[in-house]
Design an enzyme around this catalytic site. Structure first.
Site, short mmCIF file in Angstrom:
data_model
loop_
_atom_site.label_atom_id
_atom_site.label_comp_id
_atom_site.label_asym_id
_atom_site.label_seq_id
_atom_site.Cartn_x
_atom_site.Cartn_y
_atom_site.Cartn_z
N ASN A 38 -7.21 0.52 0.56
CA ASN A 38 -7.15 -0.86 0.04
C ASN A 38 -8.39 -1.64 0.47
O ASN A 38 -8.98 -2.38 -0.32
CB ASN A 38 -5.88 -1.56 0.52
CG ASN A 38 -4.67 -1.15 -0.28
OD1 ASN A 38 -4.50 -1.55 -1.42
ND2 ASN A 38 -3.82 -0.31 0.32
N HIS A 98 2.57 -4.80 0.33
CA HIS A 98 3.70 -3.96 0.73
C HIS A 98 4.02 -2.98 -0.39
O HIS A 98 4.12 -3.39 -1.55
CB HIS A 98 4.91 -4.87 1.02
CG HIS A 98 6.13 -4.11 1.38
ND1 HIS A 98 6.18 -3.23 2.44
CD2 HIS A 98 7.37 -4.05 0.80
CE1 HIS A 98 7.37 -2.68 2.51
NE2 HIS A 98 8.11 -3.16 1.52
N ASP A 137 4.44 -14.72 6.24
CA ASP A 137 5.20 -15.71 7.03
C ASP A 137 5.76 -15.01 8.26
O ASP A 137 5.32 -13.91 8.60
CB ASP A 137 6.27 -16.41 6.17
CG ASP A 137 7.37 -15.46 5.74
OD1 ASP A 137 7.38 -14.28 6.17
OD2 ASP A 137 8.26 -15.89 4.97
C1 GRF Z 1 -0.50 0.67 1.72
O1 GRF Z 1 0.41 1.25 0.80
C2 GRF Z 1 0.09 -0.56 2.35
O2 GRF Z 1 0.85 -1.31 1.49
C3 GRF Z 1 0.96 0.07 3.40
O3 GRF Z 1 0.16 1.11 3.94
C4 GRF Z 1 -0.72 1.56 2.92
C5 GRF Z 1 -2.12 1.45 3.47
O4 GRF Z 1 -2.99 2.27 2.78
N1 GRF Z 1 1.40 -0.88 4.36
P1 GRF Z 1 -4.56 2.24 3.07
O5 GRF Z 1 -4.75 2.32 4.58
O6 GRF Z 1 -5.12 0.98 2.49
O7 GRF Z 1 -5.08 3.46 2.38
#
Ligand code: GRF
Length: 217
Positions: free
Chosen positions: A21, A116, A148
């Site tokens: 991400n 999430h 939050d």
């Molecule tokens: C994502 O699916 C996020 O929502 C969850 O962990 C994953 C993280 O993936 N909490 P990355 O580290 O960005 O590849």
């Protein structure tokens, strides 16, 4: 008139894992029109690909391990102070596996986003894809929200649906969710950075917080 948002918006991203991400945000930020400058990437652990991705792109990094502090409250204060030192307009938790606490939220509540891998309010917590599979839902997805005090309970910015396939296991489902999650994250972080946003109860509205007019003026 409320002030225009500072552009590009200064962004701090917090990670705990592979950082795909984060990578999507780094790639998007390479275009000036995107309106985001990632000024630092922080983590709660060493040796993760998320930090390596930031380093490869010349982005400043920091690590604050909870084990190095007397208790979670002291860690939370240190995290708040460290993030504040970068003067961000927006903070993104991108796979950050710790809950931020009161000190952090006192400074960054209302301008911290988290993503999430489930459709809130279903399946909050650490195992969204696993819990969705175990329940047998046919559609799950990802949720971008304003952090939050709760666990994945904050006001929702955006959601994206993802079908659960017959032969999915936790890993295949999570990977498919993450593809949609990254696109949602990139679209909305850019939109919120360029337009600013405020909360109206649980609604996330574009534009800076409206100034209330004094009736005696
Ligand atoms: C994502 O699916 C996020 O929502 C969850 O962990 C994953 C993280 O993936 N909490 P990355 O580290 O960005 O590849």
């Amino acid at each position: 008139m409320p002030p225009a948002p500072r552009t590009p918006a200064r962004l701090v991203v917090l990670v705990s894992g592979s950082g795909t991400n984060l990578q999507a945000l780094i790639d998007a930020s390479a275009t000036a029109d995107y309106g985001v400058d990632i000024v630092a990437v922080g983590a709660d652990r060493d040796g993760i690909e998320g930090l390596a991705r930031a380093e490869r792109h010349g982005i400043e990094t920091f690590v604050l391990r909870t084990a190095e502090f007397d208790d979670r409250a002291a860690w939370d204060i240190a995290l708040a102070e460290k993030v504040a030192s970068y003067d961000p307009g927006l903070v993104v938790l991108a796979g950050f596996m710790k809950l931020t606490g009161p000190a952090f939220l006192a400074l960054f509540g209302g301008r911290t986003l988290n993503t999430h891998p489930a459709l809130s309010p279903a399946f909050p917590g650490m195992h969204g894809p696993r819990d969705a599979l175990a329940y047998g839902v046919k559609i799950t997805g990802a949720t971008l929200f304003v952090v939050d005090e709760g666990v994945d309970t904050g006001p929702i910015v955006a959601q994206v649906p993802v079908p659960v396939l017959e032969d999915d296991d936790e890993s295949s489902l999570h990977e498919r969710i993450k593809t949609s999650e990254r696109a949602m994250l990139v679209e909305w972080v850019g939109t919120l950075a360029r337009h600013d946003f405020h909360l109206d109860d649980r609604a996330v509205r574009l534009g800076a917080t409206p100034t209330t007019k004094d009736p005696h003026d």
